[in-house]
Scaffold this motif. Structure first.
Motif, PDB file in Angstrom:
ATOM      1  N   SER A   1     104.597 103.398 -18.157  1.00 62.32           N
ATOM      2  CA  SER A   1     105.929 103.020 -19.748  1.00 62.32           C
ATOM      3  C   SER A   1     105.497 100.969 -19.671  1.00 62.32           C
ATOM      4  O   SER A   1     105.130 100.232 -20.364  1.00 62.32           O
ATOM      5  CB  SER A   1     107.313 103.449 -19.551  1.00 62.32           C
ATOM      6  N   ALA A   2     104.764 100.639 -18.091  1.00 61.98           N
ATOM      7  CA  ALA A   2     104.545  99.484 -18.066  1.00 61.98           C
ATOM      8  C   ALA A   2     102.833  98.814 -18.917  1.00 61.98           C
ATOM      9  O   ALA A   2     102.706  98.102 -19.316  1.00 61.98           O
ATOM     10  CB  ALA A   2     103.611  99.453 -16.972  1.00 61.98           C
ATOM     11  N   ILE A   3     102.006 100.358 -18.893  1.00 62.22           N
ATOM     12  CA  ILE A   3     100.888 100.151 -19.648  1.00 62.22           C
ATOM     13  C   ILE A   3     100.843 100.297 -21.695  1.00 62.22           C
ATOM     14  O   ILE A   3      99.631  99.813 -21.202  1.00 62.22           O
ATOM     15  CB  ILE A   3      99.673 100.141 -18.199  1.00 62.22           C
ATOM     16  N   GLU A   4     101.593 101.261 -21.314  1.00 66.87           N
ATOM     17  CA  GLU A   4     101.246 101.566 -22.921  1.00 66.87           C
ATOM     18  C   GLU A   4     101.656 100.678 -24.184  1.00 66.87           C
ATOM     19  O   GLU A   4     100.471 100.580 -24.740  1.00 66.87           O
ATOM     20  CB  GLU A   4     102.500 102.538 -23.156  1.00 66.87           C
ATOM     21  N   PRO A   5     103.022  99.634 -23.891  1.00 69.55           N
ATOM     22  CA  PRO A   5     102.675  98.915 -24.598  1.00 69.55           C
ATOM     23  C   PRO A   5     101.481  97.832 -24.951  1.00 69.55           C
ATOM     24  O   PRO A   5     100.719  97.558 -25.843  1.00 69.55           O
ATOM     25  CB  PRO A   5     104.152  97.938 -24.789  1.00 69.55           C
TER      26      PRO A   5
END
Length: 146
Positions: free
Chosen positions: A108-112
């Motif tokens: 969830s930290a790197i997906e955006p």
């Protein structure tokens, strides 16, 4: 890992079709320019055909551009040759350890961030046409032959 070479080969094929439009561009001829085998050229040319970028006719040697150079962007080529796996430029490893704070939150930290980067890449590719590439090739060839 890098983006599939199908992308650069697709650009190579389209550029060659324009620069050598006065000759029959068979898969053998194109393969010699790319320095690969004709089967790979036929595969990528088939992808370009499916995307409406080239014309090929069964049983007749040669391929031609299906659109004007200024109407084909690098984004069109990128999409045509299925550069990415599962339509994701950046794959994220699956099943990180949920007992670890990094494993629990990394996706969830790197997906955006990956989504923003992919959109920026697509925007940049959409701003460059095969015409731009062909002009650059001709200019470089002229300079190297003077």
């Amino acid at each position: 890992m890098s983006i599939s070479t199908r992308f650069s080969v697709g650009i190579h094929i389209l550029s060659l079709l324009e620069i050598n439009k006065e000759v029959v561009n068979t898969s053998d001829y194109i393969a010699k320019s790319v320095n690969t085998n004709p089967a790979l050229i036929r595969k990528i040319t088939g992808m370009l055909k499916s995307a409406g970028l080239v014309n090929v006719r069964p049983g007749i040697a040669g391929a031609t551009l299906a659109k004007g150079l200024s109407d084909i962007t690098l984004l069109d080529v990128y999409k045509a040759v299925n550069v990415t796996y599962d339509k994701e430029l950046f794959g994220i490893h699956e099943n990180p350890n949920p007992a670890c704070p990094v494993g629990r939150n990394i996706q969830s930290a790197i997906e955006p961030l990956f989504s923003v980067a992919e959109l920026a890449l697509e925007k940049a590719l959409g701003a460059v046409t095969i015409e731009d590439v062909v002009k650059e090739i001709i200019e470089k060839d002229t300079l190297s032959n003077s």
